[in-house]
Design an enzyme around this catalytic site. Structure first.
Site, PDB file in Angstrom:
ATOM      1  N   ASP A  79     107.534  21.841  51.710  1.00  0.00           N
ATOM      2  CA  ASP A  79     106.378  22.735  51.649  1.00  0.00           C
ATOM      3  C   ASP A  79     106.518  23.764  50.533  1.00  0.00           C
ATOM      4  O   ASP A  79     107.619  24.041  50.043  1.00  0.00           O
ATOM      5  CB  ASP A  79     106.178  23.444  52.988  1.00  0.00           C
ATOM      6  CG  ASP A  79     107.330  24.366  53.358  1.00  0.00           C
ATOM      7  OD1 ASP A  79     108.498  23.970  53.169  1.00  0.00           O
ATOM      8  OD2 ASP A  79     107.068  25.492  53.835  1.00  0.00           O
ATOM      9  N   GLU A 174     109.588  25.159  55.796  1.00  0.00           N
ATOM     10  CA  GLU A 174     110.656  26.134  55.546  1.00  0.00           C
ATOM     11  C   GLU A 174     110.093  27.487  55.156  1.00  0.00           C
ATOM     12  O   GLU A 174     110.603  28.531  55.565  1.00  0.00           O
ATOM     13  CB  GLU A 174     111.583  25.602  54.448  1.00  0.00           C
ATOM     14  CG  GLU A 174     112.870  26.416  54.247  1.00  0.00           C
ATOM     15  CD  GLU A 174     112.758  27.532  53.209  1.00  0.00           C
ATOM     16  OE1 GLU A 174     113.720  28.303  53.063  1.00  0.00           O
ATOM     17  OE2 GLU A 174     111.685  27.658  52.562  1.00  0.00           O
TER      18      GLU A 174
END
Length: 407
Positions: A79, A174
């Site tokens: 991400d 994350e």
């Protein structure tokens, strides 16, 4: 495929995560990149590449040696930060950077220079991938993914390179603090691991912030301003009063190194109701606890002043400093340092002014320090990465594996 070709392919996929989402991963589009990685791993010949129900990608590089060595893991996250858009990224390569100003977007008058970003002074002569000034780049952490994938390709293509079993994984979310919420450490199967999620070439990190999120919900009284005397409670102003009661110097703009902070990340609302969202950070656990206590006491003081229930306060721990979990296994740092020195790279052991999946994994039984990716200025339009650094980091990952094999 080169590390650069991979990187440019991955940043074209929008994988921005979403704060305060109630699903996992927080955005389904992260699985678009996960599926691409699984297919690539299959083509490369990795063992059992797959994406699980949560969007995690797992794969194994089988051992080519009978020598007993630890099963190593390498991880990066898929991400990108919601701090700035990661959609329609338009990377540009500045070849043989000569120093001075880099114009990112002439029309919007967006540029970066060494005066604001001193790391550029070390990039003269290198080829840099930069943004067009309208999005982040995604080097955090698609540079790490590209480096691990290129390492994987080289190891699987050349079975003559001796190594033990190597596990790789790519994680979602994350950036919103949920990266390993559903990560299966047992299935991953590594004894020790490294996240490849750091900054400039040479960085090795095994200390990070203790982190918490702070959230205030303020209930005001909206009264017509013409007749508000003695009656109105402006929720926005109460929020501003809360901010002013926090230590002025404990702000990200005034801190560095091991210094912690309170960071007002965003504020929404109006007179009747407002919300403030904070992140609270400190490397020192005792100071971290003091900061959380001060945050809550400040809210309690305002409730005494304006009435019980005016300020709802929630403080929630996110992750802790991995130092205590890494120190019993300092060979993880020693081996990474040795590998860098063998390649002529100067090791830079520095504390992370943030966190990584490795911090939480270290508390889940998988000691996991962090390695560099070559990227700089993460989470914004000034993000860039050195192509030469990415290439060197691929060499570094291979050299770390070699150090373990020869130990």
């Amino acid at each position: 495929m080169t590390v650069l070709e991979r990187f440019l392919k991955y940043v074209a996929v929008d994988t921005e995560s979403v704060e305060d989402a109630t699903c996992f991963p927080s955005s389904e589009k992260q699985k678009d990149l996960a599926r691409i990685l699984v297919e690539e791993l299959k083509e490369l010949g990795a063992e059992n590449p797959h994406m699980d129900e949560y969007g995690y990608v797992y794969a194994t590089i089988p051992a080519t040696s009978d020598k007993k060595v630890p099963v190593l893991g390498f991880l990066s996250h898929m991400d990108t930060s919601p701090a700035m858009s990661g959609a329609n990224v338009k990377p540009r390569i500045v070849k043989n950077y000569g120093g001075g100003e880099i114009i990112l977007n002439e029309k919007e008058k967006i540029s970066m220079n060494p005066e604001m970003f001193p790391s550029l002074t070390h990039m003269v002569g290198q080829d840099l991938v930069v943004t067009d000034g309208t999005t982040l780049l995604g080097a955090d952490d698609k540079a790490g993914i590209a480096e691990i994938m290129t390492m994987t390709e080289l190891l699987l293509a050349d079975k003559s390179i001796p190594h033990g079993t190597i596990q790789i994984a790519f994680t979602p979310d994350e950036e919103v603090g949920a990266g390993v919420d559903y990560f299966d450490v047992k299935k991953f199967g590594a004894e020790f691991a490294y996240t490849v999620d750091g900054g400039g070439l040479g960085e090795i990190e095994y200390e990070n912030f203790n982190a918490a999120s702070g959230r205030l919900k303020i209930h005001g009284q909206s009264i017509h301003p013409g007749s508000a005397k003695g009656k109105m409670v402006n929720a926005i102003l109460v929020g501003m009063e809360f901010q002013q009661m926090l230590p002025v110097a404990q702000n990200p703009a005034y801190t560095e190194g091991y210094e912690g902070f309170f960071h007002l990340d965003r504020m929404t609302g109006g007179v009747e109701e407002a919300e403030l969202f904070y992140i609270i950070r400190d490397h020192d656990k005792a100071k971290f606890e003091e900061k959380k206590a001060r945050f809550e006491k400040t809210a309690a003081f305002l409730n005494e002043k304006y009435g019980v229930g005016t300020v709802e306060c929630e403080v929630k721990d996110s992750y802790y400093n991995m130092k205590e979990k890494i120190e019993p296994y300092m060979f993880l740092i020693d081996n990474a340092t040795k590998a860098m020195e063998q390649l002529g790279v100067t090791p830079i052991i520095t504390p992370i002014r943030g966190g990584t999946d490795g911090a939480r994994l270290s508390f889940m039984g998988l000691p996991c320090p962090n390695l560099c990716t070559g990227g700089e200025n993460y989470h914004g339009k000034y993000e860039y990465v050195s192509i030469q650094s990415m290439e060197r980091i691929v060499e570094l990952l291979l050299q770390i594996i070699k150090v373990y094999q020869e130990a």
